[in-house]
Design a protein around this motif. Structure first.
Motif, short mmCIF file in Angstrom:
data_model
loop_
_atom_site.label_atom_id
_atom_site.label_comp_id
_atom_site.label_asym_id
_atom_site.label_seq_id
_atom_site.Cartn_x
_atom_site.Cartn_y
_atom_site.Cartn_z
N GLU A 131 -13.29 12.92 -3.97
CA GLU A 131 -13.41 11.49 -3.68
C GLU A 131 -12.80 11.23 -2.31
O GLU A 131 -11.68 11.67 -2.02
N SER A 132 -13.50 10.52 -1.47
CA SER A 132 -12.98 10.18 -0.15
C SER A 132 -11.79 9.23 -0.28
O SER A 132 -11.77 8.36 -1.17
N PRO A 133 -10.77 9.36 0.58
CA PRO A 133 -9.67 8.39 0.56
C PRO A 133 -10.14 6.94 0.67
O PRO A 133 -9.55 6.04 0.06
N SER A 134 -11.21 6.72 1.41
CA SER A 134 -11.71 5.35 1.56
C SER A 134 -12.26 4.77 0.27
O SER A 134 -12.43 3.56 0.14
N GLY A 135 -12.52 5.63 -0.70
CA GLY A 135 -13.00 5.17 -2.00
C GLY A 135 -11.89 4.96 -3.00
O GLY A 135 -12.16 4.64 -4.17
N HIS A 136 -10.66 5.14 -2.56
CA HIS A 136 -9.50 5.05 -3.47
C HIS A 136 -8.55 3.98 -2.95
O HIS A 136 -8.13 4.03 -1.79
N CYS A 137 -8.20 3.02 -3.80
CA CYS A 137 -7.34 1.91 -3.38
C CYS A 137 -5.91 2.12 -3.87
O CYS A 137 -5.68 2.27 -5.08
N VAL A 138 -4.98 2.15 -2.94
CA VAL A 138 -3.55 2.26 -3.26
C VAL A 138 -2.92 0.87 -3.16
O VAL A 138 -3.00 0.22 -2.12
N GLY A 139 -2.32 0.43 -4.25
CA GLY A 139 -1.64 -0.86 -4.26
C GLY A 139 -0.13 -0.65 -4.23
O GLY A 139 0.42 0.06 -5.07
N ILE A 140 0.53 -1.27 -3.27
CA ILE A 140 1.97 -1.12 -3.10
C ILE A 140 2.65 -2.41 -3.54
O ILE A 140 2.45 -3.47 -2.92
N ALA A 141 3.41 -2.35 -4.60
CA ALA A 141 4.18 -3.50 -5.07
C ALA A 141 5.54 -3.46 -4.41
O ALA A 141 6.37 -2.60 -4.71
N TYR A 159 -6.86 5.71 3.40
CA TYR A 159 -6.95 5.04 2.09
C TYR A 159 -7.16 3.54 2.26
O TYR A 159 -6.74 2.96 3.27
N ARG A 160 -7.80 2.94 1.28
CA ARG A 160 -7.80 1.48 1.19
C ARG A 160 -6.45 1.07 0.63
O ARG A 160 -6.01 1.61 -0.39
N VAL A 161 -5.79 0.17 1.30
CA VAL A 161 -4.43 -0.19 0.94
C VAL A 161 -4.31 -1.69 0.76
O VAL A 161 -4.84 -2.47 1.55
N GLN A 162 -3.61 -2.08 -0.29
CA GLN A 162 -3.27 -3.48 -0.49
C GLN A 162 -1.82 -3.57 -0.91
O GLN A 162 -1.24 -2.61 -1.44
N GLY A 163 -1.22 -4.71 -0.63
CA GLY A 163 0.18 -4.89 -0.95
C GLY A 163 0.43 -6.20 -1.68
O GLY A 163 -0.31 -7.18 -1.49
N ARG A 191 -7.65 -4.27 -8.65
CA ARG A 191 -8.31 -3.47 -7.61
C ARG A 191 -7.54 -2.21 -7.26
O ARG A 191 -7.90 -1.50 -6.32
N THR A 192 -6.49 -1.89 -8.00
CA THR A 192 -5.58 -0.81 -7.64
C THR A 192 -5.86 0.46 -8.44
O THR A 192 -5.76 0.46 -9.67
N ASP A 193 -6.19 1.55 -7.75
CA ASP A 193 -6.40 2.85 -8.40
C ASP A 193 -5.09 3.62 -8.54
O ASP A 193 -4.88 4.32 -9.54
N THR A 194 -4.23 3.53 -7.54
CA THR A 194 -2.88 4.10 -7.62
C THR A 194 -1.90 2.99 -7.34
O THR A 194 -1.96 2.34 -6.29
N LEU A 195 -0.99 2.74 -8.27
CA LEU A 195 0.01 1.68 -8.13
C LEU A 195 1.35 2.31 -7.74
O LEU A 195 1.86 3.17 -8.46
N VAL A 196 1.90 1.88 -6.62
CA VAL A 196 3.19 2.36 -6.14
C VAL A 196 4.21 1.25 -6.31
O VAL A 196 4.04 0.16 -5.77
N CYS A 197 5.28 1.51 -7.05
CA CYS A 197 6.34 0.51 -7.25
C CYS A 197 7.47 0.77 -6.27
O CYS A 197 8.19 1.77 -6.38
N LEU A 198 7.62 -0.14 -5.31
CA LEU A 198 8.73 -0.11 -4.35
C LEU A 198 9.44 -1.45 -4.34
O LEU A 198 9.96 -1.89 -3.32
N LEU A 199 9.46 -2.10 -5.48
CA LEU A 199 10.10 -3.41 -5.61
C LEU A 199 11.62 -3.27 -5.67
O LEU A 199 12.14 -2.26 -6.15
N GLY A 220 -8.00 4.69 -15.83
CA GLY A 220 -7.80 5.89 -15.05
C GLY A 220 -6.81 5.77 -13.91
O GLY A 220 -6.66 6.69 -13.10
N ALA A 221 -6.11 4.64 -13.83
CA ALA A 221 -5.15 4.42 -12.74
C ALA A 221 -3.97 5.38 -12.83
O ALA A 221 -3.62 5.88 -13.91
N HIS A 222 -3.36 5.61 -11.69
CA HIS A 222 -2.17 6.47 -11.56
C HIS A 222 -1.01 5.59 -11.14
O HIS A 222 -1.17 4.71 -10.29
N VAL A 223 0.17 5.81 -11.72
CA VAL A 223 1.35 5.01 -11.42
C VAL A 223 2.41 5.89 -10.76
O VAL A 223 2.71 6.98 -11.25
#
Length: 313
Positions: A131-141, A159-163, A191-199, A220-223
């Motif tokens: 899977e291309s990085p552009s097809g994977h959305c990383v959400g940073i909390a 990667y597609r990135v949202q915060g 919209r988050t495929d991988t959720l990163v917790c940095l709160l 199928g999300a990854h935490v």
């Protein structure tokens, strides 16, 4: 300026590892540890990691409270905390370490390297789905200093990135889709495929990685938890993995550290645990920044990394 009397205090770790750095930077400094504090009215500076409840309040001439990490929740939970400046460490090396760790954790799962490790050990030449990085959305909390650096690095990789943050960002990051507040959380998670917790850990964020959050993530999300152990509801994670809704979790911090050998996380094939090593600050950096902050406080200036106790960060 005469070096202050420094107390290295913790209820969970041995703080002696910091003594040589303070003694090198400020020869003749009076450095004391939790169990041998002596006359507490001499102590002007407390350097802390999870200090025992009420201990800081017993130091009547304290001028500054310094965390040895980027978080201060372990200090603020003391209900008797004296009204003194509380500072966190601000360290470019810590930022670089966290950025490298999160990028690795995202790539490790998104590129299916656990499967490749198993194939390699078995001598199997087998290609997994790519899977291309552009097809994977990383959400940073959490878009503080660390979250911002991580977001920029992931954008650079492709990667597609949202915060998501508690308040709207006054300086939006290029290439990052921004969400904020309770109103924006649902769309952020959906919209988050991988959720990163940095709160930061506050009353509001305790248990953030729990059933309700997991339910709103795509199947199928990854935490990835690089925040605090108390952000995660452990039973909810195990249930979400068992149901198949989550595909995996990478945990650098847990509620109890070290994680007991009998804990189910160790044997779970979809969970990778690392021993709180995502980022580290050297003793020399801690000592130098702490003494600089003390000088700022004595001169009536705002020290580096001073936090707002009302917000918890």
């Amino acid at each position: 300026m005469k070096p202050p009397c420094v107390a290295l205090v913790s209820g969970v770790i041995d703080m002696r590892f910091l003594m040589p750095a303070f003694e090198t930077i400020a020869p003749g400094i009076d450095v004391r540890i939790t169990d041998v504090l002596g006359e507490r009215d001499k102590i002007e500076l407390a350097v802390c990691w999870a200090p025992p409840q009420g201990l800081l309040a017993s130091m009547p001439n304290l001028r500054l409270i310094q965390s040895i990490g980027a978080g201060v929740d372990h200090i603020l939970k003391d209900s008797t905390l004296p009204p003194k400046p509380v500072c966190r460490i601000v360290d470019p090396d810590m930022t670089a370490g966290m950025t490298a760790y999160v990028c690795w954790a995202v790539i490790n799962r998104q590129r299916r390297f656990p499967a490749y490790c198993a194939h390699s050990a078995a001598g199997v030449w087998q290609e997994e789905a790519i899977e291309s990085p552009s097809g994977h959305c990383v959400g940073i909390a959490g878009l503080g200093r660390l979250g911002t650096a991580v977001a920029r690095a992931l954008v650079a990789i492709g990667y597609r990135v949202q915060g998501w943050s508690r308040q709207p960002k006054t300086d939006p990051l290029p290439g990052v889709t921004h969400f904020h507040g309770k109103a924006g959380l649902e769309d952020f998670l959906a919209r988050t495929d991988t959720l990163v917790c940095l709160l930061p850990l506050t009353e509001e964020t305790t248990g953030f990685l729990g059933r309700e959050t997991f339910r709103q993530l795509p199947p199928g999300a990854h935490v990835i938890n690089v925040g605090r152990g108390a952000h995660l509801v452990e039973r909810d994670l195990l249930d979400a993995l068992a149901s198949g809704h989550l595909s995996g979790a990478t945990l650098d911090t847990t509620a109890v550290e070290p994680l007991p050998q009998t804990h189910p996380f160790w044997r779970h094939q979809q969970i990778l645990v690392t021993p709180h090593i995502a980022s580290r600050t050297s003793p020399a950096t801690i000592a130098r920044q702490t003494l600089d902050n003390y000088r700022h406080v004595c001169a009536g200036r705002i020290p580096s990394g001073q936090i707002d106790p009302r917000h918890g960060y």
